[in-house]
Design a protein around this motif. Structure first.
Motif, short mmCIF file in Angstrom:
data_model
loop_
_atom_site.label_atom_id
_atom_site.label_comp_id
_atom_site.label_asym_id
_atom_site.label_seq_id
_atom_site.Cartn_x
_atom_site.Cartn_y
_atom_site.Cartn_z
N THR A 35 -0.47 -5.49 -8.14
CA THR A 35 -1.57 -5.82 -7.24
C THR A 35 -1.26 -7.10 -6.47
N GLU A 54 2.61 -1.00 -4.59
CA GLU A 54 1.45 -0.14 -4.83
C GLU A 54 0.75 -0.60 -6.12
N ARG A 55 -0.58 -0.74 -6.06
CA ARG A 55 -1.31 -1.23 -7.23
C ARG A 55 -1.50 -0.17 -8.30
N VAL A 87 -2.95 -1.01 2.99
CA VAL A 87 -3.82 -0.65 1.88
C VAL A 87 -4.99 0.19 2.37
N SER A 124 -9.07 1.28 1.92
CA SER A 124 -10.19 0.33 1.94
C SER A 124 -11.35 0.77 1.09
N ALA A 127 -6.17 0.60 6.70
CA ALA A 127 -6.49 -0.82 6.67
C ALA A 127 -7.16 -1.25 7.97
N PRO A 135 -9.94 -3.36 -1.72
CA PRO A 135 -8.84 -4.33 -1.73
C PRO A 135 -9.38 -5.75 -1.70
N GLY A 164 1.61 3.52 4.39
CA GLY A 164 2.57 2.61 3.78
C GLY A 164 3.91 3.27 3.51
N GLY A 167 0.82 -1.21 0.00
CA GLY A 167 0.00 0.00 0.00
C GLY A 167 0.86 1.26 0.00
#
Length: 379
Positions: free
Chosen positions: A126, A30-31, A155, A157, A352, A164, A12, A7
């Protein structure tokens, strides 16, 4: 030690920076294509990053909030920001902003600090699954499988991003609900769209007052926005997380500068002087608000108009969706968290967790403070 932080938001990034500063090999995953996406959007681009007066009453009921603020204070959060080149100032209400008044500059400083500390950053990645074992942890990310000694879930939410979905973590989550979000009002008077007013507001559930706020209210064509509405939305969202339902109404005092008696006397005097309906509320409220209120009144009198202005009710049908929310109520349940660790040894910080605060810098501050505490507990 090799630590992976999942995250790339505030919690993060701070966790990764502190980990690397403590001498650990650290990877931040990180996505999105870039780090700090939500930070860059915070505070309408100004980034209300801290609050000088952290108070557990500004958050949902959470043992984790108590733990964090017993161990980390405002000065320590501000010192961390200065250590990465972010200088700040506070307004008269204690809300703290970067001296640049630019959220992008905050992200720039954090990204530079990550580079200087040697943190490996993996974007567009991801995480699908996190598994714990005898020899540490396995993180499945895209087509890569990474093994490490410590994993931290940081992460968000759902707010302004997809929810997530990390395999194996679902059982720890509460119900989730968008928070700090506009309130939708059925059949809203669209002529009020864009009007701002200083107001005292109360949130009623099934006729009982459950929250009160003061500040700016912003009328939108779909409902109510502004800081007052956002903070009331947090109350509704937390009740949703806790499985509570009800019929909600927002009652607004649209003339806070006059008492009901003063307002009624002023209106009666204007009626005595034969003011027209169009001019009756000149100088007291915005003309569009005057039109709206007078449409609600069946028989124009000092009492009826004053009563409607001081107690103007709007039924709330539901909250706006995640795309308009600043944070999410709910998250990893307190019951599973001991000293920011899950039973399987995975760390958890920031949003998170089942922690959400009011407007005013409280959410970013908790993200920073929880990350600082984790890094102190698990160097």
């Amino acid at each position: 030690m090799y630590r992976i932080v999942i995250g790339g938001g505030m919690s993060g990034i701070v966790t990764a920076l502190c980990s690397a500063h403590n001498g650990n090999k650290t990877t931040l995953i990180e996505r999105n294509s870039r780090l700090g996406r939500k930070i860059a959007m915070s505070g309408n681009g100004k980034c209300n990053i801290l609050n000088e007066n952290p108070n557990v009453r500004c958050y949902n009921e959470s043992n984790v909030v108590d733990l964090v603020y017993r161990n980390v204070n405002f000065e320590q959060c501000a010192d961390f920001l200065r250590s990465v080149g972010i200088f700040t100032f506070a307004d008269e209400s204690g809300r703290v902003y970067p001296i640049t008044e630019s959220a992008n500059s905050v992200v720039d400083c954090l990204r530079l600090a990550l580079k200087e500390q040697g943190v490996e950053v993996l974007c567009d990645c991801t995480v699908k699954e996190v598994k714990s074992g005898k020899d540490g942890f396995t993180v499945v990310c895209g087509d890569r499988t990474l093994k490490c000694d410590d994993v931290v879930i940081a992460v968000g939410s759902g707010s302004q991003a997809p929810l997530p979905n990390i395999c194996g973590m679902e059982k720890y989550y509460t119900t989730l609900c968008p928070s700090l979000v506009p309130l939708k009002v059925p059949n809203m008077d669209k002529s009020l769209n864009g009007i701002r007013v200083k107001s005292s507001v109360a949130l009623l559930c099934d006729g009982k007052t459950v929250a009160e706020e003061q500040g700016e209210l912003l009328f939108r064509d779909y409902g109510l926005s502004g800081i007052c509405a956002f903070d009331l939305s947090a109350v509704i969202a937390r009740r949703v997380v806790n499985g509570k339902q009800g019929n909600y109404v927002v009652q607004c005092d649209l003339v806070t500068h006059l008492s009901k008696e003063e307002l009624e006397a002023e209106i009666n005097e204007r009626l005595r002087r034969q003011y027209s309906k169009e001019t009756l509320l000149y100088g007291i409220v915005h003309n569009k608000i005057a039109e709206h209120v007078l449409k609600r009144v069946k028989s124009v009198s000092g009492n009826s108009v004053a009563e409607t202005l001081k107690c103007c009710s709007f039924p709330v049908s539901l909250l706006a969706d995640y795309g308009k929310s600043q944070v999410t109520a709910g998250g990893i349940d307190d019951r599973y968290v001991t000293d920011l660790k899950l039973p399987n040894g995975i760390g958890v910080v920031g949003e998170a967790l089942n922690v959400d605060g009011k407007c005013g810098g409280y959410n970013l501050m908790f993200a920073i403070a929880s990350a600082l505490l984790y890094s102190r507990l698990y160097k």
